[in-house]
Design an enzyme around this catalytic site. Sequence first.
Site, mmCIF file in Angstrom:
data_model
loop_
_atom_site.group_PDB
_atom_site.id
_atom_site.type_symbol
_atom_site.label_atom_id
_atom_site.label_comp_id
_atom_site.label_asym_id
_atom_site.label_seq_id
_atom_site.Cartn_x
_atom_site.Cartn_y
_atom_site.Cartn_z
ATOM 1 N N PHE A 150 0.871 -1.180 0.000
ATOM 2 C CA PHE A 150 0.000 0.000 0.000
ATOM 3 C C PHE A 150 0.901 1.221 0.000
ATOM 4 O O PHE A 150 1.649 1.445 0.947
ATOM 5 C CB PHE A 150 -0.926 0.021 1.220
ATOM 6 N N ASP A 235 9.309 2.593 1.776
ATOM 7 C CA ASP A 235 8.132 3.332 2.231
ATOM 8 C C ASP A 235 7.955 3.020 3.708
ATOM 9 O O ASP A 235 7.490 1.943 4.083
ATOM 10 C CB ASP A 235 6.907 2.893 1.405
ATOM 11 N N LYS A 264 2.756 9.567 8.363
ATOM 12 C CA LYS A 264 1.797 9.410 9.460
ATOM 13 C C LYS A 264 2.179 10.027 10.827
ATOM 14 O O LYS A 264 1.609 11.028 11.219
ATOM 15 C CB LYS A 264 1.469 7.937 9.619
#
Length: 407
Positions: A150, A235, A264
């Site tokens: 993702f 990532d 995040k």
Amino acid sequence: MTRAAQSAVSDETAAIKSLEAQHLVQSYRRAPFVLSHGEGVYLYDTEGRAYLDLMAGIAVNALGYGDPELTAVLSEQAGRLIHVSNLYHTAPHAELAARLCALSFADRVFFNNSGSEANETAIKFARKWARMRHTTGPAKTELVAFSSAFHGRTMGALSITPRPQYQDPFRPLLPDVKIAPYNDLDAAAGVIGAGTCAVFVEPVQGEGGIHEAAPGFLQGLRELCDRHGALLIFDEVQCGVGRTGSLWAHEAAGVTPDIMTLAKPLAGGLPVGAALVTEEVASVIQPGDHGSTFAGGPLVCSAAGVILNRVSEPGFLAHVTEVGAYLKERLLALGSPQIAAVRGRGLMLGLQLTLPAAEVIAAGYDHGLIMVNAGPDVLRLIPPLILQKQHVDEAIEKLAHIFRLLA
Ligand SMILES: Cc1ncc(COP(=O)(O)O)c(C=O)c1O
């Protein structure tokens, strides 16, 4: 009777839910309550009910809610300067970039506003790097990513997020994308070659179900990238910044990437993203190549400075490791027949379930637990990093009860 049904919903709660139902694009299935405030690792709804938060705004709220230092720095900075533009120098973004470089492999940083955007930056930088450095031979434009990855919802990031339900409604996507099974080096060797521009990989996959890179996988990718002159991009939007018990999730693998994307938790709940790059990558980027109005603003960067200082403390990281290990041990000891496996490390754990995760999450709401899934049958536990052992005990007691109810 459920907790929600026990107390009648107030007019305030009903009015907020009705406004949302009428006026927001319905792209989310929201929980049945309205959140009002938070304190520590607890959230409270407009009916005054408390919830132990085991998802932290999807791995965002590293210091939980109402952290005094973060609140004080934010109020001070908000009074001084919230936004200018990337056309001006300000102290918070210069200092944050320097700190990120000091704590990582990186030489330079490009700030963004989200994880997807950080990955868009990585795609663009990789494409320009390949164009500038490989001027002869076949086109070097291919992006390689992995099953269950993702990387985000914007068109570039979506193109390397191989899930039909996310991709199909929005085709055509970026061309030149190749997908290999996660943790399969032989398959990776089959798709990484002269045409590869960059390889994107999560050192611990989040949304895809909490899968850790197998020993040797990241090293193997590093070797393949070096052999074929491609960039390796980690990532760490979800697994980075202390979540796994080390500052960066790739540390244990003993290799470094050419680009690492973060987002995040980095600003403790404010929108942020960052692409950390080597000098070699940065050297191909000229003024005007890429930009963002909001990114790297003084308010966000001052918050990120607090998070980075706190989370990078060895004692803080040791706490994440210890509480995470305790949570994993207690989950394994639960012995609930609905738990097929517990994966992950630090405070990034996934429970492979034998029933839909949505059922456990809904029951959690009724019992004062906030949790999130990672796919249809994986329950993801990604709490604030300040979670203590007594909170683990509370969560385990509630989960044991929930699993008994759902048996
Ligand atoms: C590993 C990873 N990369 C990228 C993203 C996209 O981040 P954002 O939602 O901030 O755009 C996410 C979001 O869940 C993620 O987990």
